[in-house]
Design a protein around this motif. Structure first.
Motif, PDB file in Angstrom:
ATOM      1  N   SER A  40      -4.656-102.938  53.483  1.00  0.00           N
ATOM      2  CA  SER A  40      -5.499-104.122  53.633  1.00  0.00           C
ATOM      3  C   SER A  40      -5.647-104.811  52.289  1.00  0.00           C
ATOM      4  O   SER A  40      -5.849-104.162  51.262  1.00  0.00           O
ATOM      5  CB  SER A  40      -6.879-103.715  54.158  1.00  0.00           C
ATOM      6  OG  SER A  40      -7.729-104.825  54.188  1.00  0.00           O
ATOM      7  N   VAL A  44     -13.221-105.045  49.753  1.00  0.00           N
ATOM      8  CA  VAL A  44     -14.514-104.501  50.178  1.00  0.00           C
ATOM      9  C   VAL A  44     -15.330-104.233  48.914  1.00  0.00           C
ATOM     10  O   VAL A  44     -14.907-103.494  48.030  1.00  0.00           O
ATOM     11  CB  VAL A  44     -14.337-103.204  50.993  1.00  0.00           C
ATOM     12  CG1 VAL A  44     -15.694-102.639  51.400  1.00  0.00           C
ATOM     13  CG2 VAL A  44     -13.472-103.458  52.227  1.00  0.00           C
ATOM     14  N   SER A  64     -16.262 -95.950  56.880  1.00  0.00           N
ATOM     15  CA  SER A  64     -16.459 -96.653  55.607  1.00  0.00           C
ATOM     16  C   SER A  64     -15.395 -96.262  54.596  1.00  0.00           C
ATOM     17  O   SER A  64     -14.856 -97.105  53.876  1.00  0.00           O
ATOM     18  CB  SER A  64     -17.845 -96.350  55.035  1.00  0.00           C
ATOM     19  OG  SER A  64     -18.839 -97.092  55.689  1.00  0.00           O
ATOM     20  N   ALA A  67     -12.082 -97.828  55.158  1.00  0.00           N
ATOM     21  CA  ALA A  67     -12.069 -99.258  54.797  1.00  0.00           C
ATOM     22  C   ALA A  67     -11.761 -99.487  53.317  1.00  0.00           C
ATOM     23  O   ALA A  67     -11.277-100.552  52.942  1.00  0.00           O
ATOM     24  CB  ALA A  67     -13.410 -99.898  55.162  1.00  0.00           C
ATOM     25  N   LEU A 252     -18.987-100.991  61.083  1.00  0.00           N
ATOM     26  CA  LEU A 252     -17.732-100.312  61.418  1.00  0.00           C
ATOM     27  C   LEU A 252     -17.953 -99.247  62.479  1.00  0.00           C
ATOM     28  O   LEU A 252     -17.087 -99.010  63.318  1.00  0.00           O
ATOM     29  CB  LEU A 252     -17.140 -99.667  60.165  1.00  0.00           C
ATOM     30  CG  LEU A 252     -16.822-100.623  59.008  1.00  0.00           C
ATOM     31  CD1 LEU A 252     -16.478 -99.842  57.759  1.00  0.00           C
ATOM     32  CD2 LEU A 252     -15.696-101.572  59.390  1.00  0.00           C
ATOM     33  N   LYS A 274     -19.408-102.153  55.970  1.00  0.00           N
ATOM     34  CA  LYS A 274     -18.727-102.624  54.758  1.00  0.00           C
ATOM     35  C   LYS A 274     -19.231-104.023  54.420  1.00  0.00           C
ATOM     36  O   LYS A 274     -19.548-104.818  55.301  1.00  0.00           O
ATOM     37  CB  LYS A 274     -17.203-102.613  54.927  1.00  0.00           C
ATOM     38  CG  LYS A 274     -16.657-103.579  55.956  1.00  0.00           C
ATOM     39  CD  LYS A 274     -15.126-103.522  56.036  1.00  0.00           C
ATOM     40  CE  LYS A 274     -14.583-104.471  57.098  1.00  0.00           C
ATOM     41  NZ  LYS A 274     -13.112-104.435  57.181  1.00  0.00           N
TER      42      LYS A 274
END
Length: 276
Positions: A40, A44, A64, A67, A252, A274
């Motif tokens: 990604s 974050v 979390s 992420a 999330l 997040k």
């Protein structure tokens, strides 16, 4: 100084192999995020993570951590509540390593000294960190998912009112803006209520978190008497992340200990959020 683990063998296994296996099973749990890797580009800035025993809150926490798994931060700023009320209103530490079954993690002493100078509340005090699990349980998760060397800036809060959170949040921002950092707010949500009531209470408190609305957050917290233990940590993270450019929080995962164990009479709520 080495900060020895306090809850290894209780909240998570005290053997390296067992701990690695449990973290993996938390990812693969039916309430977990799965273990397929994500690539990604989304930045974050911070996360909210629960801090109970891994068998209860680990699957939620892994959302979390997944992420941020491709971010490789150099500094994890971990903020959590002081459950035992020992030591200072807010404390960090210097010249220390935190030990877990997965190895040692170095405290960023320079950042700790800086934040103690910037903040009215945060002092350098080892004793404040001596008994609590709220920061400790986040570290093996970080060790498990981050492929790079990282340091930590541990901040434990005895004072969690809005004045303290504003001060801590602004101070954390000053450190985080200069570093490749992730901010971690360690908190559980409702404690020891019936399952459906816990869901309802926590939904009310999560809404202002997603809007990064700290005033409304404290209003809901007090009006509904939501028994989230790390509310000051979450507020501090909201303040810092908003100043860093976060536009919103995203939920999330949410589950309770009752959703995991099937015992729904008296549960604890866990949320993963997040800030982006």
């Amino acid at each position: 100084m080495i900060r020895e683990p306090i809850v290894a063998g209780q909240f998570y296994p005290d053997r390296k192999e067992d701990l690695e296996n449990l973290i993996q099973s938390c990812f693969n749990h039916n309430l977990g995020p799965g273990s397929d890797s994500i690539e990604s580009t989304e930045k974050v800035l911070g996360i909210v993570c629960p801090h109970a025993g891994y068998i209860y809150s680990g699957p939620t926490a892994c959302h979390s951590y997944k992420a941020i798994s491709s971010q490789n931060p150099e500094l994890a700023i971990i903020i959590g509540p002081n459950h035992f009320g020992v030591g200072k209103d807010a404390a960090t530490m210097i010249d220390a390593q935190w030990k877990t079954p997965l190895g040692m993690v170095q405290v960023d002493s320079d950042s700790a000294k800086q934040i103690a100078e910037i903040s009215e509340f945060i002092e350098i005090d080892e004793y404040s960190h001596s008994q609590d699990h709220s920061l400790e349980v986040q570290i093996p998760m970080l060790q498990g998912i981050l492929s790079n060397e990282f340091q930590i800036l541990p901040i434990i809060l005895r004072a969690q009112d809005m004045k303290a959170a504003m001060d801590v949040g602004n101070a954390v921002y000053e450190i985080a803006k200069k570093k490749n950092a992730i901010i971690i707010a360690s908190s559980d949500f409702t404690h020891y209520e019936e399952n459906s009531f816990a869901h309802q209470q926590d939904k009310s408190l999560i809404e202002p978190i997603l809007d990064l609305d700290v005033d409304r957050f404290y209003q809901v917290l007090y009006e509904k008497r939501v028994t989230a233990c790390g509310y000051g940590a979450m507020a501090s993270a909201m303040i810092a992340c908003k100043k860093l450019g976060a536009r919103k929080g995203e939920l999330l995962s949410y589950a309770t200990s009752g959703d995991v164990s099937g015992d729904t009479e008296s549960v604890v709520g866990y949320g993963s959020i997040k800030f982006v």
